[in-house]
Each structure stands twice: as C-alpha cells, then as structure tokens.
Design an enzyme around this catalytic site. Structure first.
Site, short mmCIF file in Angstrom:
data_model
loop_
_atom_site.label_atom_id
_atom_site.label_comp_id
_atom_site.label_asym_id
_atom_site.label_seq_id
_atom_site.Cartn_x
_atom_site.Cartn_y
_atom_site.Cartn_z
CE1 TYR A 93 -61.18 88.35 -9.53
CE2 TYR A 93 -61.75 86.03 -9.68
CZ TYR A 93 -60.90 87.07 -9.97
OH TYR A 93 -59.76 86.84 -10.71
CG HIS B 71 -71.69 85.89 -8.93
ND1 HIS B 71 -70.34 85.69 -9.13
CD2 HIS B 71 -71.93 85.62 -7.63
CE1 HIS B 71 -69.79 85.35 -7.97
NE2 HIS B 71 -70.72 85.28 -7.05
CB SER C 108 -65.17 84.01 -6.35
OG SER C 108 -66.41 84.54 -6.73
NE ARG C 109 -63.55 80.86 -0.42
CZ ARG C 109 -64.68 81.27 0.17
NH1 ARG C 109 -65.85 80.86 -0.29
NH2 ARG C 109 -64.64 82.06 1.22
P1 AMP Z 1 -70.70 84.33 -3.54
O1 AMP Z 1 -70.30 85.59 -4.24
O2 AMP Z 1 -69.80 83.17 -3.81
O3 AMP Z 1 -71.00 84.54 -2.07
O4 AMP Z 1 -72.08 83.89 -4.19
C1 AMP Z 1 -73.16 84.80 -4.30
C2 AMP Z 1 -74.37 84.04 -4.77
O5 AMP Z 1 -74.08 83.44 -6.03
C3 AMP Z 1 -74.79 82.91 -3.84
O6 AMP Z 1 -76.21 82.85 -3.80
C4 AMP Z 1 -74.21 81.68 -4.51
O7 AMP Z 1 -74.90 80.50 -4.21
C5 AMP Z 1 -74.37 82.05 -5.97
N1 AMP Z 1 -73.44 81.29 -6.81
C6 AMP Z 1 -72.08 81.26 -6.71
N2 AMP Z 1 -71.58 80.42 -7.62
C7 AMP Z 1 -72.63 79.89 -8.31
C8 AMP Z 1 -72.76 78.96 -9.38
N3 AMP Z 1 -71.72 78.37 -9.94
N4 AMP Z 1 -74.01 78.67 -9.84
C9 AMP Z 1 -75.10 79.26 -9.28
N5 AMP Z 1 -75.04 80.14 -8.28
C10 AMP Z 1 -73.82 80.46 -7.79
#
Ligand code: AMP
Length: 282
Positions: free
Chosen positions: A32, A37, A186-187
């Site tokens: 998502y 990302h 994503s949330r």
């Molecule tokens: P997730 O898909 O939420 O598990 O996140 C995957 C990676 O993206 C993780 O390393 C998160 O810390 C990073 N990430 C998610 N949201 C952000 C954001 N707003 N800014 C920077 N990195 C992010």
C-alpha cells in the site's frame, strides 16, 4: 521490473547478482505504498545497482487482535510505484511460502523490545526481526533502507545486524509527512474525515514538547504530562497508548533529559493506531 513470488527464486537471482559483483539494495515494506516508501526506494536506488522492494504483510508481526486481516493492499498500484521508483524486483511472496509448516525459529532482541511498541505489541518485534533476517538471507543486500517513522524498529534492526554480524549497511530515512504534518502511513487510510482533521495534532504536541526541552525543561515527567494534556485537548477521541522519552539508540527510558532524546508516541484514533516521534538534540 520483475515480480518474484517465491523465496527460492529471489535468493537464486540475488546470489547470481552478487557473483557478478553487483551491489544489491533492499527496501522491506508491507505494501500500500505511499510517499514515505517512495523516499526509501529513491534513497536505496541511489546506493545500489540492483534494487529489491519487498511487499509482504508479515503475519508474525501482528498480534491476535490486530489488523492483519484488514491491512490495506493494492497489488497493481504497488507494482506501478515500485517500478516507477527504480525497483528491479518486487518480491511479493504468499505467507505460506515464507513460513512453511512447522516454522519454529525466531530472532529476538529482548532488551530493545522492552519499551514503546514492544510493550504494547508483545510478538511484534519478534516477527519483524525474523522476517527481516529472512529477507536479508534471501536478497543478500549490501544496503537496506528503513524509515525513522518506526524508530524503535530501525534501532532494533541496527542492533540485530551489529550483534549477529550481518554484512548489510542499514540506512535510516527521515519521516515523510503530509502538508499538515501527519506522518504518512498506510494505516492513515483507516481514519474518518473527522479523525483525519485532528491527526496532525500528534505532531504538533511533539513539536511543542521539543520547544519546551529546547527552552530548558529537563524533567521527563513534566514533558510527558504536557504532551498528554495537549492530546487530551486537541485529540479528544484519541486513546494514548504511550507517550515516552527514550534513549534514541537503546530505547531505554531516560530519567532526566541531559543528552539527545527521542520523544515517541502511539495514539489510537478510531481504527488507526498512529505513531510519531521526534529526535531532540540537547
Ligand atoms: P510499512 O510498509 O509501514 O511496514 O513500512 C515499510 C518501511 O517504510 C519501514 O521502514 C517504515 O519505517 C517506512 N515508512 C513508512 N512510513 C514512512 C514515512 N512516512 N516516512 C518514512 N518512512 C516510512
């Protein structure tokens, strides 16, 4: 860009790249994909020859009452985003391919898991450390990029790599935010319009707390109480999971503010549990 579904195929591909002397980069995600990302992918792209982006909603990092079944997904959108940001491979395995019957081996880092999200989500970091280790063994990356939005996760992975001598460079990427300051997540898709309107106050409370510390406040409890009062006033429907000040590297609680400190919060707003943090130099 190639979409790879099986761990065996990813490992064979990456081992072949390594034999050719290519520098491999990895960005692990749960899909998502949003601008947060994208920043990770762009950073990784600039640091490697071959970029692997994984999209895997890892079941082992969710507790029994959490949002595993509801977690948002958009396979085609993610494929387009990963490709547009230079991924050579999008690795999107089925859960059964990552965790075979009888899976019984875990990677844990108990000390760094003790506080913040580890305290409220008991199996979370065990799942994260295990899946990230598996992804490291499959993709054999020279460099992997993680977001500072999940600061505790980044700290744990840095420590895990150091403690286990995993030959990968860990790069932390600053938080990407919406124009009003809300950290992209994503949330955020779970928020109603009313909840979304108040969510930026998460960041505002942290900025005010940082202002107090920069102005000389050194009392941890006073800062925490101040942030809680701010949230009670500005996010009345929010349920605070934690408001804490920790050592940025060890994630241990600090008794007094006399060095760099991380202010970290988790607040449930409606169906979303939102995280934010701020690094404060003292
Ligand atoms: P997730 O898909 O939420 O598990 O996140 C995957 C990676 O993206 C993780 O390393 C998160 O810390 C990073 N990430 C998610 N949201 C952000 C954001 N707003 N800014 C920077 N990195 C992010």
């Amino acid at each position: 860009m190639q979409v790879v579904k099986t761990p065996e195929e990813l490992q064979a591909l990456c081992l072949a790249w390594k034999r050719e002397g290519r520098r491999v980069g990895l960005v692990p995600t749960m899909g998502y994909l949003h601008e947060g990302h994208m920043a990770l992918m762009d950073r990784a792209r600039s640091l490697c020859d071959k970029l692997v982006v994984s999209v895997f909603v890892n079941p082992t990092q969710f507790g029994p009452d959490e949002d595993l079944d509801k977690y948002p997904h958009d396979f085609e959108g993610d494929r387009a985003t990963a490709e547009a940001h230079g991924a050579d491979v999008m690795f999107a395995p089925e859960p059964g391919a990552m965790y075979g019957p009888g899976h019984a081996t875990w990677v844990v880092s108990p000390e760094l898991e003790r506080n913040l999200c580890g305290a409220s989500r008991p199996v979370h970091f065990r799942g994260v450390c295990t899946v990230v280790t598996k992804l490291f063994m499959l993709a054999q990356p020279d460099v992997a990029v993680f977001g500072e939005k999940d600061w505790q996760q980044l700290a744990i992975i840095r420590r895990m790599v150091r403690d286990l001598n995993i030959p990968v460079e860990i790069v932390g990427q600053p938080i990407v935010r919406e124009a009003d300051g809300l950290a992209k997540s994503s949330r955020n898709a779970y928020l109603t319009a009313d909840e979304r309107a108040l969510a930026p106050n998460l960041r505002k409370g942290l900025l005010k707390a940082a202002g107090r510390i920069e102005a000389g406040e050194r009392d941890v409890e006073a800062v925490k109480a101040f942030v809680r009062e701010e949230y009670a006033r500005t996010i009345p429907m929010g349920e605070i999971d934690y408001v804490d000040l920790v050592d940025p590297e060890t994630i241990a609680f600090v008794d007094r503010i006399d060095g760099p400190v991380l202010a970290a919060v988790a607040v449930r707003i409606g169906k979303a549990r939102l995280l934010d943090n701020i690094f404060i130099k003292v």
